[in-house]
Design a protein around this motif. Structure first.
Motif, PDB file in Angstrom:
ATOM      1  N   GLY A 127       0.334 -37.514   7.908  1.00 25.03           N
ATOM      2  CA  GLY A 127       1.153 -36.334   8.121  1.00 25.03           C
ATOM      3  C   GLY A 127       0.555 -35.385   9.149  1.00 25.03           C
ATOM      4  O   GLY A 127       1.089 -34.297   9.366  1.00 25.03           O
ATOM      5  N   LEU A 128      -0.547 -35.798   9.795  1.00 30.55           N
ATOM      6  CA  LEU A 128      -1.223 -34.995  10.818  1.00 30.55           C
ATOM      7  C   LEU A 128      -1.064 -35.654  12.187  1.00 30.55           C
ATOM      8  O   LEU A 128      -0.837 -36.859  12.283  1.00 30.55           O
ATOM      9  CB  LEU A 128      -2.713 -34.861  10.481  1.00 30.55           C
ATOM     10  N   HIS A 129      -1.198 -34.845  13.227  1.00 26.74           N
ATOM     11  CA  HIS A 129      -1.161 -35.384  14.594  1.00 26.74           C
ATOM     12  C   HIS A 129      -2.593 -35.642  15.036  1.00 26.74           C
ATOM     13  O   HIS A 129      -3.374 -34.701  15.234  1.00 26.74           O
ATOM     14  CB  HIS A 129      -0.478 -34.416  15.553  1.00 26.74           C
ATOM     15  N   ILE A 130      -2.953 -36.919  15.185  1.00 23.58           N
ATOM     16  CA  ILE A 130      -4.303 -37.316  15.557  1.00 23.58           C
ATOM     17  C   ILE A 130      -4.272 -37.925  16.953  1.00 23.58           C
ATOM     18  O   ILE A 130      -3.583 -38.928  17.186  1.00 23.58           O
ATOM     19  CB  ILE A 130      -4.862 -38.340  14.549  1.00 23.58           C
ATOM     20  N   THR A 131      -4.986 -37.318  17.867  1.00 21.08           N
ATOM     21  CA  THR A 131      -5.018 -37.829  19.235  1.00 21.08           C
ATOM     22  C   THR A 131      -5.614 -39.240  19.259  1.00 21.08           C
ATOM     23  O   THR A 131      -6.730 -39.456  18.779  1.00 21.08           O
ATOM     24  CB  THR A 131      -5.848 -36.901  20.143  1.00 21.08           C
ATOM     25  N   GLY A 132      -4.848 -40.203  19.803  1.00 18.54           N
ATOM     26  CA  GLY A 132      -5.310 -41.577  19.926  1.00 18.54           C
ATOM     27  C   GLY A 132      -5.118 -42.432  18.700  1.00 18.54           C
ATOM     28  O   GLY A 132      -5.623 -43.560  18.646  1.00 18.54           O
ATOM     29  N   ILE A 133      -4.364 -41.946  17.709  1.00 24.41           N
ATOM     30  CA  ILE A 133      -4.225 -42.681  16.448  1.00 24.41           C
ATOM     31  C   ILE A 133      -3.552 -44.036  16.632  1.00 24.41           C
ATOM     32  O   ILE A 133      -3.787 -44.969  15.848  1.00 24.41           O
ATOM     33  CB  ILE A 133      -3.428 -41.838  15.418  1.00 24.41           C
ATOM     34  N   ASP A 134      -2.730 -44.188  17.665  1.00 28.09           N
ATOM     35  CA  ASP A 134      -2.022 -45.455  17.872  1.00 28.09           C
ATOM     36  C   ASP A 134      -2.848 -46.482  18.627  1.00 28.09           C
ATOM     37  O   ASP A 134      -2.406 -47.623  18.796  1.00 28.09           O
ATOM     38  CB  ASP A 134      -0.707 -45.197  18.629  1.00 28.09           C
ATOM     39  N   GLN A 157     -14.607 -44.794  17.259  1.00 28.88           N
ATOM     40  CA  GLN A 157     -15.282 -44.127  18.382  1.00 28.88           C
ATOM     41  C   GLN A 157     -14.254 -43.445  19.271  1.00 28.88           C
ATOM     42  O   GLN A 157     -13.161 -43.955  19.471  1.00 28.88           O
ATOM     43  CB  GLN A 157     -16.071 -45.136  19.215  1.00 28.88           C
ATOM     44  N   THR A 158     -14.599 -42.272  19.780  1.00 28.67           N
ATOM     45  CA  THR A 158     -13.729 -41.580  20.723  1.00 28.67           C
ATOM     46  C   THR A 158     -14.537 -40.557  21.513  1.00 28.67           C
ATOM     47  O   THR A 158     -15.604 -40.106  21.070  1.00 28.67           O
ATOM     48  CB  THR A 158     -12.574 -40.860  19.991  1.00 28.67           C
ATOM     49  N   TRP A 159     -14.012 -40.204  22.688  1.00 31.18           N
ATOM     50  CA  TRP A 159     -14.594 -39.120  23.467  1.00 31.18           C
ATOM     51  C   TRP A 159     -13.943 -37.797  23.091  1.00 31.18           C
ATOM     52  O   TRP A 159     -14.609 -36.774  23.037  1.00 31.18           O
ATOM     53  CB  TRP A 159     -14.383 -39.375  24.968  1.00 31.18           C
ATOM     54  N   TRP A 160     -12.636 -37.850  22.847  1.00 36.06           N
ATOM     55  CA  TRP A 160     -11.843 -36.645  22.609  1.00 36.06           C
ATOM     56  C   TRP A 160     -11.354 -36.657  21.159  1.00 36.06           C
ATOM     57  O   TRP A 160     -10.446 -37.404  20.807  1.00 36.06           O
ATOM     58  CB  TRP A 160     -10.661 -36.612  23.582  1.00 36.06           C
ATOM     59  N   PHE A 161     -11.969 -35.829  20.333  1.00 38.19           N
ATOM     60  CA  PHE A 161     -11.612 -35.778  18.915  1.00 38.19           C
ATOM     61  C   PHE A 161     -10.762 -34.534  18.645  1.00 38.19           C
ATOM     62  O   PHE A 161     -11.240 -33.409  18.763  1.00 38.19           O
ATOM     63  CB  PHE A 161     -12.881 -35.745  18.060  1.00 38.19           C
ATOM     64  N   GLU A 162      -9.495 -34.772  18.298  1.00 33.85           N
ATOM     65  CA  GLU A 162      -8.587 -33.645  18.051  1.00 33.85           C
ATOM     66  C   GLU A 162      -7.563 -34.027  16.986  1.00 33.85           C
ATOM     67  O   GLU A 162      -6.902 -35.061  17.087  1.00 33.85           O
ATOM     68  CB  GLU A 162      -7.867 -33.234  19.336  1.00 33.85           C
ATOM     69  N   VAL A 163      -7.445 -33.183  15.970  1.00 38.27           N
ATOM     70  CA  VAL A 163      -6.483 -33.374  14.886  1.00 38.27           C
ATOM     71  C   VAL A 163      -5.741 -32.053  14.676  1.00 38.27           C
ATOM     72  O   VAL A 163      -6.368 -31.003  14.535  1.00 38.27           O
ATOM     73  CB  VAL A 163      -7.176 -33.790  13.568  1.00 38.27           C
ATOM     74  N   ASP A 164      -4.407 -32.118  14.675  1.00 31.91           N
ATOM     75  CA  ASP A 164      -3.582 -30.930  14.461  1.00 31.91           C
ATOM     76  C   ASP A 164      -2.624 -31.173  13.305  1.00 31.91           C
ATOM     77  O   ASP A 164      -2.208 -32.315  13.045  1.00 31.91           O
ATOM     78  CB  ASP A 164      -2.770 -30.586  15.726  1.00 31.91           C
ATOM     79  N   GLY A 165      -2.267 -30.103  12.630  1.00 34.62           N
ATOM     80  CA  GLY A 165      -1.326 -30.209  11.532  1.00 34.62           C
ATOM     81  C   GLY A 165      -0.472 -28.967  11.409  1.00 34.62           C
ATOM     82  O   GLY A 165      -0.808 -27.910  11.943  1.00 34.62           O
ATOM     83  N   GLU A 166       0.636 -29.116  10.701  1.00 30.99           N
ATOM     84  CA  GLU A 166       1.564 -27.989  10.531  1.00 30.99           C
ATOM     85  C   GLU A 166       2.336 -28.195   9.224  1.00 30.99           C
ATOM     86  O   GLU A 166       2.727 -29.310   8.888  1.00 30.99           O
ATOM     87  CB  GLU A 166       2.525 -27.931  11.716  1.00 30.99           C
ATOM     88  N   VAL A 167       2.528 -27.113   8.500  1.00 31.63           N
ATOM     89  CA  VAL A 167       3.297 -27.172   7.268  1.00 31.63           C
ATOM     90  C   VAL A 167       4.000 -25.835   7.067  1.00 31.63           C
ATOM     91  O   VAL A 167       3.468 -24.778   7.415  1.00 31.63           O
ATOM     92  CB  VAL A 167       2.393 -27.489   6.050  1.00 31.63           C
ATOM     93  N   GLU A 168       5.210 -25.898   6.539  1.00 33.51           N
ATOM     94  CA  GLU A 168       5.970 -24.694   6.202  1.00 33.51           C
ATOM     95  C   GLU A 168       6.452 -24.839   4.770  1.00 33.51           C
ATOM     96  O   GLU A 168       7.116 -25.818   4.423  1.00 33.51           O
ATOM     97  CB  GLU A 168       7.153 -24.512   7.156  1.00 33.51           C
TER      98      GLU A 168
END
Length: 292
Positions: A127-134, A157-168
């Motif tokens: 349910g989160l947006h993970i950069t490179g998850i695919d 392994q990754t160079w760019w680690f970023e996870v974003d989420g949103e809930v209402e």
């Protein structure tokens, strides 16, 4: 207080210690009993309901459980429960809301804490947006029984680690704490014993991971941690937010980043984001699960 009732009126054999010729608990009016047990926590109310007929009836009184439910519980009923029978009592509604209810295709779970009635929420890694998850060179979804969603996201392994989420969500009025549930290393079982594979763990000691949250009414919190101690799940405290108006939904955005591209990092399990009433921080701390 429930323990006090038990000691005063129940002996070790489970029988009333008051003589049959004297007034007993069974002589109390049900409405009077309900007024008293309304001051107790839900588990204590249920235990006292086993004492006798008066307490059993009082433990099902709607006005007792109305005080335990969130003020906007009807919104939860409409939003969370797919089917609610007519004329359902407040105790039954409380029980249904205390079970884990799923939202948004199973990526979110919401429930009331049985002891306090506080709202709890968990958002799965899916349910989160993970950069490179695919890209399977970097991330994989792994089945596990160590997650309430039975699946986690594992970073090799990754160079760019970023996870974003949103809930209402229409959170009841109160103070809430937000956490990322993370573990360094990939755990599994061998011959019935839990083991942790630390093969891919690297890069987290170079720079701290930054956590942030924002709310629709302008609240903002941030924190940062250096990830360590492989093989154990920790709740990393992002920050807190307050809800004053439970009649409207609160929108929350959150992030977790380590985007210094001078080095790679890996070997991290991401389970979920969890939102608890703020007083639960102390419970997590006592259990050794908290990073704050």
């Amino acid at each position: 207080m429930g323990a006090y009732f038990s000691v005063l009126f129940i002996n070790q054999g489970g029988l009333s210690s008051v003589s049959s010729s004297s007034p007993s608990l069974g002589d109390l009016p049900e409405s009077c009993v309900a007024s008293i047990i309304g001051y107790l926590d839900p588990p204590e109310i249920c235990k006292l309901g086993k004492l006798n007929r008066a307490f059993r009836g009082a433990s099902w009184a709607d006005f007792v459980w109305e005080s335990k439910l969130p003020s906007n519980y009807q919104v939860f009923v409409d939003k969370i429960l797919t089917f609610v029978p007519e004329n359902l009592g407040k105790r039954e509604i409380y029980s249904l809301l205390c079970t884990t209810n799923t939202l948004d295709g199973g990526t979110k779970k919401v429930w009331l804490d049985k002891s306090s009635g506080g709202l709890c929420m968990s958002i799965s890694s899916k349910g989160l947006h993970i950069t490179g998850i695919d890209d399977r060179r970097y991330w994989n979804h792994i089945p596990t029984d160590e997650s309430r969603f039975h699946s986690i996201a594992y970073l090799q392994q990754t160079w760019w680690f970023e996870v974003d989420g949103e809930v209402e969500f229409p959170f009841p009025a109160g103070s809430y704490s937000v956490f990322f549930r993370l573990q360094l290393g990939r755990s599994s079982k061998r011959f019935g014993r839990r083991i942790c594979n630390s093969e891919h763990i690297h890069g987290w000691d170079k720079k701290p991971v930054r956590f942030q949250l924002w709310t629709s009414d302008g609240q903002h919190a941030r924190s940062q941690f250096t990830l360590n101690e492989p093989g154990k799940w920790f709740h990393y405290h992002i920050g807190d937010f307050n809800v004053e108006n439970s009649n409207s939904s609160t929108k929350i955005k959150l992030s977790m980043t380590q985007i210094d591209c001078t080095h790679t990092k890996g070997g991290l399990c991401l389970d979920s984001v969890v939102i608890y009433p703020s007083k639960y921080r102390e419970k997590l701390k006592q259990k050794g699960f908290l990073r704050c």
